[in-house]
Design a protein around this motif. Structure first.
Motif, PDB file in Angstrom:
ATOM      1  N   MET A 147       0.822  -1.193   0.000  1.00  0.00           N
ATOM      2  CA  MET A 147       0.000   0.000   0.000  1.00  0.00           C
ATOM      3  C   MET A 147       0.868   1.259   0.000  1.00  0.00           C
ATOM      4  O   MET A 147       0.551   2.210  -0.688  1.00  0.00           O
ATOM      5  N   ALA A 148       1.952   1.217   0.759  1.00  0.00           N
ATOM      6  CA  ALA A 148       2.820   2.392   0.822  1.00  0.00           C
ATOM      7  C   ALA A 148       3.463   2.661  -0.532  1.00  0.00           C
ATOM      8  O   ALA A 148       3.638   3.820  -0.920  1.00  0.00           O
ATOM      9  N   GLY A 149       3.827   1.613  -1.267  1.00  0.00           N
ATOM     10  CA  GLY A 149       4.417   1.786  -2.596  1.00  0.00           C
ATOM     11  C   GLY A 149       3.449   2.471  -3.548  1.00  0.00           C
ATOM     12  O   GLY A 149       3.835   3.322  -4.341  1.00  0.00           O
ATOM     13  N   PHE A 150       2.191   2.115  -3.468  1.00  0.00           N
ATOM     14  CA  PHE A 150       1.173   2.726  -4.312  1.00  0.00           C
ATOM     15  C   PHE A 150       1.045   4.211  -4.004  1.00  0.00           C
ATOM     16  O   PHE A 150       0.980   5.052  -4.905  1.00  0.00           O
ATOM     17  N   LEU A 151       1.004   4.526  -2.706  1.00  0.00           N
ATOM     18  CA  LEU A 151       0.876   5.928  -2.308  1.00  0.00           C
ATOM     19  C   LEU A 151       2.105   6.738  -2.715  1.00  0.00           C
ATOM     20  O   LEU A 151       1.977   7.897  -3.127  1.00  0.00           O
ATOM     21  N   ASP A 152       3.282   6.141  -2.605  1.00  0.00           N
ATOM     22  CA  ASP A 152       4.501   6.831  -3.027  1.00  0.00           C
ATOM     23  C   ASP A 152       4.463   7.125  -4.524  1.00  0.00           C
ATOM     24  O   ASP A 152       4.816   8.225  -4.960  1.00  0.00           O
ATOM     25  N   ARG A 153       4.048   6.146  -5.312  1.00  0.00           N
ATOM     26  CA  ARG A 153       3.960   6.348  -6.770  1.00  0.00           C
ATOM     27  C   ARG A 153       2.913   7.408  -7.106  1.00  0.00           C
ATOM     28  O   ARG A 153       3.123   8.243  -7.989  1.00  0.00           O
ATOM     29  N   ALA A 154       1.799   7.377  -6.416  1.00  0.00           N
ATOM     30  CA  ALA A 154       0.746   8.364  -6.654  1.00  0.00           C
ATOM     31  C   ALA A 154       1.236   9.770  -6.300  1.00  0.00           C
ATOM     32  O   ALA A 154       0.964  10.736  -7.020  1.00  0.00           O
ATOM     33  N   LYS A 155       1.972   9.869  -5.200  1.00  0.00           N
ATOM     34  CA  LYS A 155       2.516  11.162  -4.784  1.00  0.00           C
ATOM     35  C   LYS A 155       3.521  11.683  -5.811  1.00  0.00           C
ATOM     36  O   LYS A 155       3.507  12.859  -6.160  1.00  0.00           O
ATOM     37  N   GLU A 156       4.391  10.798  -6.316  1.00  0.00           N
ATOM     38  CA  GLU A 156       5.365  11.189  -7.325  1.00  0.00           C
ATOM     39  C   GLU A 156       4.684  11.649  -8.613  1.00  0.00           C
ATOM     40  O   GLU A 156       5.078  12.643  -9.217  1.00  0.00           O
ATOM     41  N   GLN A 157       3.650  10.927  -9.013  1.00  0.00           N
ATOM     42  CA  GLN A 157       2.929  11.278 -10.227  1.00  0.00           C
ATOM     43  C   GLN A 157       2.222  12.628 -10.058  1.00  0.00           C
ATOM     44  O   GLN A 157       2.227  13.460 -10.965  1.00  0.00           O
ATOM     45  N   ALA A 158       1.646  12.840  -8.905  1.00  0.00           N
ATOM     46  CA  ALA A 158       0.983  14.122  -8.638  1.00  0.00           C
ATOM     47  C   ALA A 158       1.995  15.257  -8.655  1.00  0.00           C
ATOM     48  O   ALA A 158       1.720  16.339  -9.197  1.00  0.00           O
ATOM     49  N   GLN A 159       3.167  15.026  -8.090  1.00  0.00           N
ATOM     50  CA  GLN A 159       4.206  16.065  -8.069  1.00  0.00           C
ATOM     51  C   GLN A 159       4.676  16.389  -9.490  1.00  0.00           C
ATOM     52  O   GLN A 159       4.879  17.548  -9.823  1.00  0.00           O
ATOM     53  N   ARG A 160       4.836  15.358 -10.327  1.00  0.00           N
ATOM     54  CA  ARG A 160       5.224  15.590 -11.731  1.00  0.00           C
ATOM     55  C   ARG A 160       4.158  16.423 -12.440  1.00  0.00           C
ATOM     56  O   ARG A 160       4.468  17.333 -13.206  1.00  0.00           O
ATOM     57  N   GLY A 161       2.908  16.113 -12.186  1.00  0.00           N
ATOM     58  CA  GLY A 161       1.812  16.870 -12.797  1.00  0.00           C
ATOM     59  C   GLY A 161       1.826  18.324 -12.370  1.00  0.00           C
ATOM     60  O   GLY A 161       1.634  19.223 -13.187  1.00  0.00           O
ATOM     61  N   LEU A 162       2.073  18.556 -11.084  1.00  0.00           N
ATOM     62  CA  LEU A 162       2.151  19.928 -10.590  1.00  0.00           C
ATOM     63  C   LEU A 162       3.316  20.679 -11.231  1.00  0.00           C
ATOM     64  O   LEU A 162       3.185  21.845 -11.628  1.00  0.00           O
ATOM     65  N   ASN A 163       4.461  20.008 -11.342  1.00  0.00           N
ATOM     66  CA  ASN A 163       5.633  20.653 -11.949  1.00  0.00           C
ATOM     67  C   ASN A 163       5.385  20.984 -13.416  1.00  0.00           C
ATOM     68  O   ASN A 163       5.766  22.053 -13.891  1.00  0.00           O
ATOM     69  N   GLN A 164       4.740  20.071 -14.142  1.00  0.00           N
ATOM     70  CA  GLN A 164       4.430  20.327 -15.543  1.00  0.00           C
ATOM     71  C   GLN A 164       3.442  21.483 -15.681  1.00  0.00           C
ATOM     72  O   GLN A 164       3.576  22.320 -16.569  1.00  0.00           O
ATOM     73  N   GLY A 165       2.477  21.544 -14.804  1.00  0.00           N
ATOM     74  CA  GLY A 165       1.506  22.639 -14.825  1.00  0.00           C
ATOM     75  C   GLY A 165       2.155  23.972 -14.546  1.00  0.00           C
ATOM     76  O   GLY A 165       1.878  24.969 -15.217  1.00  0.00           O
ATOM     77  N   LYS A 166       3.049  23.999 -13.561  1.00  0.00           N
ATOM     78  CA  LYS A 166       3.752  25.240 -13.241  1.00  0.00           C
ATOM     79  C   LYS A 166       4.623  25.678 -14.406  1.00  0.00           C
ATOM     80  O   LYS A 166       4.672  26.871 -14.741  1.00  0.00           O
ATOM     81  N   GLN A 167       5.283  24.730 -15.048  1.00  0.00           N
ATOM     82  CA  GLN A 167       6.125  25.057 -16.195  1.00  0.00           C
ATOM     83  C   GLN A 167       5.288  25.663 -17.325  1.00  0.00           C
ATOM     84  O   GLN A 167       5.685  26.646 -17.943  1.00  0.00           O
TER      85      GLN A 167
END
Length: 77
Positions: free
Chosen positions: A1-21
């Motif tokens: 479960m923790a691995g899933f949440l870590d991947r989801a958090k990383e994906q969300a962070q990438r999305g935020l960075n792309q949006g800011k860019q």
């Protein structure tokens, strides 16, 4: 479960960075377009006798500075 949440958090962070860019790119394009409008207005005023060569040069310098910082992509849109 923790691995899933870590991947989801990383994906969300990438999305935020792309949006800011993308937001930064759009803001740089808007600023570039505004500077071009100011340059055109200064040039027009100078040619009509209401402006000065100094004002036109200042506007040109501002456009050149923007290009040096952000590139010239806004000239092609």
């Amino acid at each position: 479960m923790a691995g899933f949440l870590d991947r989801a958090k990383e994906q969300a962070q990438r999305g935020l960075n792309q949006g800011k860019q993308k937001i930064d790119e759009v803001q740089a394009q808007r600023t570039g377009h505004d500077l071009l409008k100011q340059l055109g207005a200064a040039y027009y005023a100078e040619k009509r006798g209401a402006g000065t060569p100094e004002a036109t040069q200042q506007a040109l310098t501002a456009v050149e500075g923007h290009i040096a910082t952000h590139g010239d992509a806004f000239l092609r849109t």
